[in-house]
Design an enzyme around this catalytic site. Sequence first.
Site, PDB file in Angstrom:
ATOM      1  N   GLU A 198      50.696  72.707  84.289  1.00 15.21           N
ATOM      2  CA  GLU A 198      50.248  71.782  83.246  1.00 15.21           C
ATOM      3  C   GLU A 198      51.426  70.905  82.799  1.00 15.21           C
ATOM      4  OE1 GLU A 198      47.924  74.200  80.500  1.00 15.21           O
ATOM      5  OE2 GLU A 198      46.198  74.040  81.834  1.00 15.21           O
TER       6      GLU A 198
HETATM    7  C1  HEC Z   1      47.005  69.721  82.971  1.00 18.14           C
HETATM    8  C2  HEC Z   1      45.916  69.663  82.046  1.00 18.14           C
HETATM    9  C3  HEC Z   1      46.068  70.211  80.648  1.00 18.14           C
HETATM   10  C4  HEC Z   1      47.068  69.924  79.730  1.00 18.14           C
HETATM   11  C5  HEC Z   1      48.285  69.045  79.913  1.00 18.14           C
HETATM   12  C6  HEC Z   1      46.692  70.620  78.522  1.00 18.14           C
HETATM   13  N1  HEC Z   1      45.522  71.296  78.695  1.00 18.14           N
HETATM   14 FE1  HEC Z   1      44.485  72.287  77.298  1.00 18.14          FE
HETATM   15  N2  HEC Z   1      43.328  73.096  78.720  1.00 18.14           N
HETATM   16  C7  HEC Z   1      43.343  72.749  80.053  1.00 18.14           C
HETATM   17  C8  HEC Z   1      42.562  73.701  80.807  1.00 18.14           C
HETATM   18  C9  HEC Z   1      42.327  73.682  82.320  1.00 18.14           C
HETATM   19  C10 HEC Z   1      42.092  74.656  79.877  1.00 18.14           C
HETATM   20  C11 HEC Z   1      41.268  75.902  80.196  1.00 18.14           C
HETATM   21  C12 HEC Z   1      42.199  76.958  80.779  1.00 18.14           C
HETATM   22  C13 HEC Z   1      41.617  78.346  80.828  1.00 18.14           C
HETATM   23  O1  HEC Z   1      40.614  78.620  80.169  1.00 18.14           O
HETATM   24  O2  HEC Z   1      42.195  79.207  81.501  1.00 18.14           O
HETATM   25  C14 HEC Z   1      42.563  74.213  78.566  1.00 18.14           C
HETATM   26  C15 HEC Z   1      42.220  74.824  77.362  1.00 18.14           C
HETATM   27  C16 HEC Z   1      42.570  74.300  76.121  1.00 18.14           C
HETATM   28  C17 HEC Z   1      42.013  74.708  74.849  1.00 18.14           C
HETATM   29  C18 HEC Z   1      40.952  75.772  74.633  1.00 18.14           C
HETATM   30  C19 HEC Z   1      39.588  75.179  74.365  1.00 18.14           C
HETATM   31  C20 HEC Z   1      38.517  76.236  74.362  1.00 18.14           C
HETATM   32  O3  HEC Z   1      37.357  75.925  74.060  1.00 18.14           O
HETATM   33  O4  HEC Z   1      38.795  77.390  74.668  1.00 18.14           O
HETATM   34  C21 HEC Z   1      42.638  73.972  73.864  1.00 18.14           C
HETATM   35  C22 HEC Z   1      42.387  74.039  72.371  1.00 18.14           C
HETATM   36  C23 HEC Z   1      43.603  73.133  74.531  1.00 18.14           C
HETATM   37  N3  HEC Z   1      43.516  73.336  75.891  1.00 18.14           N
HETATM   38  C24 HEC Z   1      44.525  72.316  73.881  1.00 18.14           C
HETATM   39  C25 HEC Z   1      45.629  71.794  74.545  1.00 18.14           C
HETATM   40  C26 HEC Z   1      46.852  71.338  73.882  1.00 18.14           C
HETATM   41  C27 HEC Z   1      47.110  71.380  72.405  1.00 18.14           C
HETATM   42  C28 HEC Z   1      47.690  70.879  74.870  1.00 18.14           C
HETATM   43  C29 HEC Z   1      49.084  70.341  74.721  1.00 18.14           C
HETATM   44  C30 HEC Z   1      50.070  71.216  74.125  1.00 18.14           C
HETATM   45  C31 HEC Z   1      46.963  71.034  76.133  1.00 18.14           C
HETATM   46  N4  HEC Z   1      45.754  71.617  75.898  1.00 18.14           N
HETATM   47  C32 HEC Z   1      47.436  70.611  77.363  1.00 18.14           C
HETATM   48  C33 HEC Z   1      44.014  71.681  80.588  1.00 18.14           C
HETATM   49  C34 HEC Z   1      45.124  71.103  79.991  1.00 18.14           C
END
Ligand code: HEC
Length: 433
Positions: A198
């Site tokens: 990520e």
């Molecule tokens: C490269 C893409 C990517 C980036 C950059 C990223 N995310 Fe995500 N995010 C995801 C993915 C894929 C998941 C689900 C992962 C899993 O469930 O294992 C996720 C899950 C989440 C969730 C959970 C939502 C739920 O309903 O469970 C939140 C809140 C979130 N991210 C916030 C953030 C924040 C804040 C940042 C920066 C610090 C961030 N993400 C950076 C791809 C990304």
Amino acid sequence: MLLLAVMTIGVVAGAIVLFMISGDLARRIGISPGGRALLSAGLGTGVIAVCIKIFIAGTLIVAMKDHDHAPPQPVSARLQSMPDGYLDSSFTGRWHALPASAPTPDGKATSQEVIRLGRRLFNEPALSADGKVSCASCHVLAEGGDDNAPNSTGIKGLRGSRNAPTVWNAAFLSRLFWDGRVSSLEDQAMGPLVNPVEMGMPSHEAVEATLRAMPAYVEVFERAFGSPETITIENIVHAIASYERTLIAPDTAYDRFVRGDTGALNARQIRGMALFAGLGCRSCHRDPTFSAAGQIRPAGVRKPFPVFPDAAFVARYDLLADRGTARAGRAIGLWRVPSLRNVANTAPYFHNGSVDSLEEAVRVMAATQLGRLVAADRDDGAPEIAWNPKTRTVTPYYPSELTEVDVAALATFLESLSVPAVTGGPEGAEPAF
Ligand code: HEC
Ligand code: HEC
């Protein structure tokens, strides 16, 4: 196994006690042969009774544990086996609208300075190893809070295996990620910063050092937290989470409908709502979040998926390659029940992003979670479905065979849980500094 061990220890201990009483010990303290027989009979019965109690309690605990993992009986079957007119209020009762604000961890309002800082950090690509990826790269607020791809692209074009869920309304969930592995937005935000596919930062210290080297941030942290020494990972994730708690999209057609605007849903959407209750979708996807992990009206957070592993769907969408938090050796996966709010804006669907349309996601759910295939191609129309705005209840509808009209009705009901165009947080999609 444990149960057998306890039983054996009990019986052996009992035997030793009996042996001692009938043998030497009794003779030494001078109990008569008659008294000895009476005492050993009494103690013997006592020991046996304790063993039986331990056995019964153990069996009950084991049975309850098994029940947790057993596939839930389709609610439609439970409904049909209930006496006429009786319906379980957990899935047919009063419907709830989403509150306009999300709970904060300490119950207090967060300062605007902290929220503004969080917004800036959420959009900050300098927090990634190649300086190109921010939270907003994968959670595009104006696109529904996700990236509309089966799986996301992080630094250097690397891809993870799971679909990005929306950040809209995530503040109402008590468990985050597809498998529900963290329980606060603060803990969640720790992950992506150092996740190698990520944002790929080498450590949380490196994240702090990057921001400390940027004079503009030193100033903003001072304003938000009161001193220039406050650039710590705890404050960084707290600011991001505080911003996320403002990403609420409450005023959907569904919310207006349950609050009393009876024209907000059309007849087909109300049929979808009646099916959602009657078929049992609602027992897992609890309003107002339509997740089982909502902080208001939560249910068991994780559920097996697919409960009825329909072979065609499992093969077509590769539903068993990743099993979430299911223990090794389990045949089916275990997943947090996701929120269905804004689901119309977050295709593709499921943890692996394998299903493109909402209708198909509904067919998969009906088959895999409730054992209902879309069987009938003719549609005789639903019986009269009434909405009672006073009690906020709808007549549940549970046809024995689903039709394509039912599937479309369910999908359009889910559309009513989505805001038509999400334009960004309280101040629009772009950070304003
Ligand atoms: C490269 C893409 C990517 C980036 C950059 C990223 N995310 Fe995500 N995010 C995801 C993915 C894929 C998941 C689900 C992962 C899993 O469930 O294992 C996720 C899950 C989440 C969730 C959970 C939502 C739920 O309903 O469970 C939140 C809140 C979130 N991210 C916030 C953030 C924040 C804040 C940042 C920066 C610090 C961030 N993400 C950076 C791809 C990304
Ligand atoms: C036994 C609990 C259960 C029942 C009943 C259930 N669901 Fe689900 N639903 C889940 C789980 C768990 C997931 C996440 C599956 C995964 O890992 O991809 C899910 C995912 C979904 C998704 C995809 C969400 C997304 O963002 O990708 C939709 C849409 C959905 N369900 C709709 C329904 C509908 C409509 C019904 C009734 C026909 C229903 N569900 C019944 C547990 C359930």
